[in-house]
Write a protein that holds these residues in place. Structure first.
Motif, PDB file in Angstrom:
ATOM      1  N   TYR A  19       0.832  -1.196   0.000  1.00  0.00           N
ATOM      2  CA  TYR A  19       0.000   0.000   0.000  1.00  0.00           C
ATOM      3  C   TYR A  19       0.871   1.252   0.000  1.00  0.00           C
ATOM      4  N   VAL A  20       1.940   1.237   0.780  1.00  0.00           N
ATOM      5  CA  VAL A  20       2.860   2.374   0.825  1.00  0.00           C
ATOM      6  C   VAL A  20       3.466   2.616  -0.548  1.00  0.00           C
ATOM      7  N   LEU A  21       3.936   1.554  -1.197  1.00  0.00           N
ATOM      8  CA  LEU A  21       4.562   1.699  -2.506  1.00  0.00           C
ATOM      9  C   LEU A  21       3.576   2.244  -3.542  1.00  0.00           C
ATOM     10  N   LYS A  22       2.314   1.869  -3.405  1.00  0.00           N
ATOM     11  CA  LYS A  22       1.287   2.318  -4.338  1.00  0.00           C
ATOM     12  C   LYS A  22       0.872   3.762  -4.076  1.00  0.00           C
ATOM     13  N   THR A  23       0.963   4.198  -2.811  1.00  0.00           N
ATOM     14  CA  THR A  23       0.409   5.488  -2.401  1.00  0.00           C
ATOM     15  C   THR A  23       1.418   6.632  -2.415  1.00  0.00           C
ATOM     16  N   VAL A  24       2.652   6.347  -2.048  1.00  0.00           N
ATOM     17  CA  VAL A  24       3.678   7.388  -1.901  1.00  0.00           C
ATOM     18  C   VAL A  24       4.694   7.260  -3.044  1.00  0.00           C
ATOM     19  N   PRO A  25       4.806   8.271  -3.900  1.00  0.00           N
ATOM     20  CA  PRO A  25       5.689   8.174  -5.070  1.00  0.00           C
ATOM     21  C   PRO A  25       7.155   7.901  -4.716  1.00  0.00           C
ATOM     22  N   GLU A  26       7.687   8.622  -3.744  1.00  0.00           N
ATOM     23  CA  GLU A  26       9.096   8.440  -3.362  1.00  0.00           C
ATOM     24  C   GLU A  26       9.168   8.258  -1.840  1.00  0.00           C
ATOM     25  N   PRO A  27       8.820   7.067  -1.365  1.00  0.00           N
ATOM     26  CA  PRO A  27       8.761   6.856   0.087  1.00  0.00           C
ATOM     27  C   PRO A  27      10.134   6.832   0.751  1.00  0.00           C
ATOM     28  N   LYS A  28      10.202   7.516   1.877  1.00  0.00           N
ATOM     29  CA  LYS A  28      11.344   7.414   2.790  1.00  0.00           C
ATOM     30  C   LYS A  28      10.747   6.983   4.123  1.00  0.00           C
ATOM     31  N   ILE A  29      11.090   5.782   4.547  1.00  0.00           N
ATOM     32  CA  ILE A  29      10.342   5.105   5.602  1.00  0.00           C
ATOM     33  C   ILE A  29      11.109   5.041   6.916  1.00  0.00           C
ATOM     34  N   ALA A  30      10.422   5.409   7.999  1.00  0.00           N
ATOM     35  CA  ALA A  30      10.937   5.205   9.357  1.00  0.00           C
ATOM     36  C   ALA A  30      10.114   4.103  10.008  1.00  0.00           C
ATOM     37  N   MET A  31      10.791   3.121  10.608  1.00  0.00           N
ATOM     38  CA  MET A  31      10.122   1.995  11.249  1.00  0.00           C
ATOM     39  C   MET A  31      10.364   2.029  12.760  1.00  0.00           C
ATOM     40  N   LEU A  32       9.310   1.761  13.532  1.00  0.00           N
ATOM     41  CA  LEU A  32       9.425   1.638  14.984  1.00  0.00           C
ATOM     42  C   LEU A  32       8.641   0.396  15.390  1.00  0.00           C
ATOM     43  N   VAL A  33       9.346  -0.618  15.903  1.00  0.00           N
ATOM     44  CA  VAL A  33       8.699  -1.897  16.189  1.00  0.00           C
ATOM     45  C   VAL A  33       9.037  -2.380  17.600  1.00  0.00           C
ATOM     46  N   GLN A  34       8.111  -3.101  18.164  1.00  0.00           N
ATOM     47  CA  GLN A  34       8.285  -3.694  19.482  1.00  0.00           C
ATOM     48  C   GLN A  34       9.324  -4.813  19.402  1.00  0.00           C
ATOM     49  N   ASN A  35      10.222  -4.876  20.391  1.00  0.00           N
ATOM     50  CA  ASN A  35      11.317  -5.841  20.346  1.00  0.00           C
ATOM     51  C   ASN A  35      10.883  -7.191  20.927  1.00  0.00           C
ATOM     52  N   ASP A  36      10.016  -7.879  20.186  1.00  0.00           N
ATOM     53  CA  ASP A  36       9.604  -9.237  20.533  1.00  0.00           C
ATOM     54  C   ASP A  36       9.123  -9.905  19.256  1.00  0.00           C
ATOM     55  N   ASP A  37       8.545 -11.097  19.371  1.00  0.00           N
ATOM     56  CA  ASP A  37       8.124 -11.821  18.170  1.00  0.00           C
ATOM     57  C   ASP A  37       7.091 -11.042  17.364  1.00  0.00           C
ATOM     58  N   LEU A  38       6.221 -10.300  18.039  1.00  0.00           N
ATOM     59  CA  LEU A  38       5.223  -9.492  17.340  1.00  0.00           C
ATOM     60  C   LEU A  38       5.918  -8.476  16.437  1.00  0.00           C
ATOM     61  N   GLY A  39       6.789  -7.674  17.005  1.00  0.00           N
ATOM     62  CA  GLY A  39       7.474  -6.644  16.239  1.00  0.00           C
ATOM     63  C   GLY A  39       8.364  -7.214  15.155  1.00  0.00           C
ATOM     64  N   LYS A  40       9.037  -8.313  15.461  1.00  0.00           N
ATOM     65  CA  LYS A  40       9.950  -8.914  14.487  1.00  0.00           C
ATOM     66  C   LYS A  40       9.195  -9.469  13.288  1.00  0.00           C
ATOM     67  N   ASP A  41       8.023 -10.076  13.535  1.00  0.00           N
ATOM     68  CA  ASP A  41       7.217 -10.586  12.423  1.00  0.00           C
ATOM     69  C   ASP A  41       6.737  -9.444  11.530  1.00  0.00           C
ATOM     70  N   PHE A  42       6.258  -8.375  12.145  1.00  0.00           N
ATOM     71  CA  PHE A  42       5.787  -7.229  11.370  1.00  0.00           C
ATOM     72  C   PHE A  42       6.934  -6.613  10.568  1.00  0.00           C
ATOM     73  N   ALA A  43       8.099  -6.463  11.192  1.00  0.00           N
ATOM     74  CA  ALA A  43       9.246  -5.861  10.509  1.00  0.00           C
ATOM     75  C   ALA A  43       9.679  -6.701   9.312  1.00  0.00           C
ATOM     76  N   ALA A  44       9.743  -8.020   9.522  1.00  0.00           N
ATOM     77  CA  ALA A  44      10.170  -8.908   8.442  1.00  0.00           C
ATOM     78  C   ALA A  44       9.173  -8.884   7.287  1.00  0.00           C
TER      79      ALA A  44
END
Length: 401
Positions: free
Chosen positions: A164-189
């Motif tokens: 969705y990001v790739l479709k919506t934002v022409p030149e995306p520059k992305i910042a990620m903030l994820v929880q340091n556990d299996d939940l966050g790691k799965d989402f990040a991957a």
């Protein structure tokens, strides 16, 4: 056959396979008169908002018991607080299994908490059903045949959000903030996988946090300073509200993408402030009972009637209530289908052979499917954006695969 209690209609799911035996067979926790179930919930601790799922579970089976129970048997649900602490989860789960003798555990909330008991439950061959987590480790029949997650896969959801990001934002520059556990790691991957070969060049900031952290404000400040025009967050409710509010206070206006775990109106967006949450993007697989667009929907009307009768003090915006409602519905239908063959192996056989099962409150086009080799119950969901105090669908239901 329909059982009506306190405004809620309990309907036998015709699509479930008929596997009940004519002879009565019982494992520990089941008998002629009772089925004993257990679950762990974060009624206290950093994600206590998710404890609403346990509140709904208790109310569901209280209502069902008043209607006569399941095949004449009453359900005794033991729901214990683990404060979202894995060591505590281990402690109370051992009590449920070894002292209380529950037939199975269902609907328990949390990725790290359920992970802490996963090996134990499989070694004991006690079903760990319809868990309130989408982590990939709970969808692996080869290593954990007695464990079945309920929520859509975190990695699958994240891949769709990335597209969705790739479709919506022409030149995306992305910042990620994820929880340091299996939940966050799965989402990040999953998010990186959705970006494909462009991931390394598009991600300009990647940070994490612990559920024990008092605040994540500094991480949001750093994300803004990176120059990102897309902010992707994956974590639990408390921190979901915190990062939305902080981003708004900083006057930062990227495309703000949040995981479904932190998309609850009552638990996240309301504490953050609706003005702050305006425009955030997430996914959904269930109907929002407070959305004016679905007020004439039969599922929604029955659900709101059920809440009014059984949990009148609770707000319909609490997403955890719907999760507990659906998990309880599925558990009740599996137990009903088991008939007098209340063995743990038979329950797992039924739960892992669901075919296009439509549970109450699922969005149109979404159904539960399982097989002995595929424990991913949902791989479809709806992209949504928060506008004017409510979630609004963006496009059609899509597959995360």
């Amino acid at each position: 056959m329909r059982l009506t209690a306190a405004g809620l209609v309990f309907t036998v799911i015709a699509t479930l396979p008929t596997l009940a035996s004519a002879q009565k067979n019982y494992d520990e926790g089941a008998s002629d008169g009772e089925i004993k179930l257990g679950q762990t919930m974060p009624y206290s601790g950093p994600v206590s908002a998710a404890g609403a799922s346990g509140t709904a579970s208790t109310a569901y089976f209280d209502a069902l018991n008043k209607a006569g129970g399941i095949n004449g048997r009453k359900v005794k649900l033991l729901t214990l607080d683990d404060a979202y602490s894995p060591p505590k989860t281990v402690e109370v789960t051992r009590k449920l299994v070894e002292s209380d003798g529950v037939f199975l555990i269902y609907g328990s909330v949390g990725t790290p908490t359920n992970a802490a008991i996963q090996r134990y439950m499989n070694s004991k061959k006690v079903p760990q059903l319809f868990l309130a987590t989408g982590a990939s480790r709970f969808k692996d029949p080869k290593t954990s045949p007695w464990t079945l997650g309920l929520l859509p896969g975190y990695d699958t959801e994240a891949r769709a959000l990335a597209r969705y990001v790739l479709k919506t934002v022409p030149e995306p520059k992305i910042a990620m903030l994820v929880q340091n556990d299996d939940l966050g790691k799965d989402f990040a991957a999953g998010f990186k996988a959705g970006l494909g070969d462009k991931a390394q060049s598009l991600i300009v900031s990647q940070q994490s946090f612990e559920v024990s952290d008092p605040t994540i404000s500094s991480q949001v400040v750093t994300a803004k300073a990176s120059g990102a025009n897309v902010f992707f967050f994956a974590g639990t409710q408390k921190f979901g509200a915190m990062q939305i509010r902080t981003r708004h206070e900083l006057g930062w206006k990227p495309l703000h993408v949040i995981c479904s775990t932190s998309s609850g109106v009552e638990a996240v967006l309301k504490p953050a402030g609706f003005e702050a949450a305006e425009g955030v993007v997430s996914t959904a697989y269930v109907k929002d009972p407070t959305n004016p667009a679905v007020q004439n929907d039969e599922d929604v009307k029955q659900y709101l009637d059920w809440l009014k009768t059984n949990l009148p003090q609770r707000d319909a915006r609490e997403g955890g209530l719907i999760v507990g409602y659906i998990a309880s519905y599925l558990t009740a239908q599996v137990l009903k289908e088991a008939g007098d063959d209340l063995t743990r192996a038979n329950v797992m056989k039924i739960a892992t052979n669901l075919k296009n099962v439509r549970a109450p409150m699922l969005l149109p086009g979404i159904a539960f499917n399982t097989s002995p080799t595929n424990y991913a119950m949902i791989d479809q969901f709806q992209i949504q954006q928060f506008r004017n105090g409510a979630w609004t669908n963006v496009g059609d239901v899509i597959s995360g695969e």
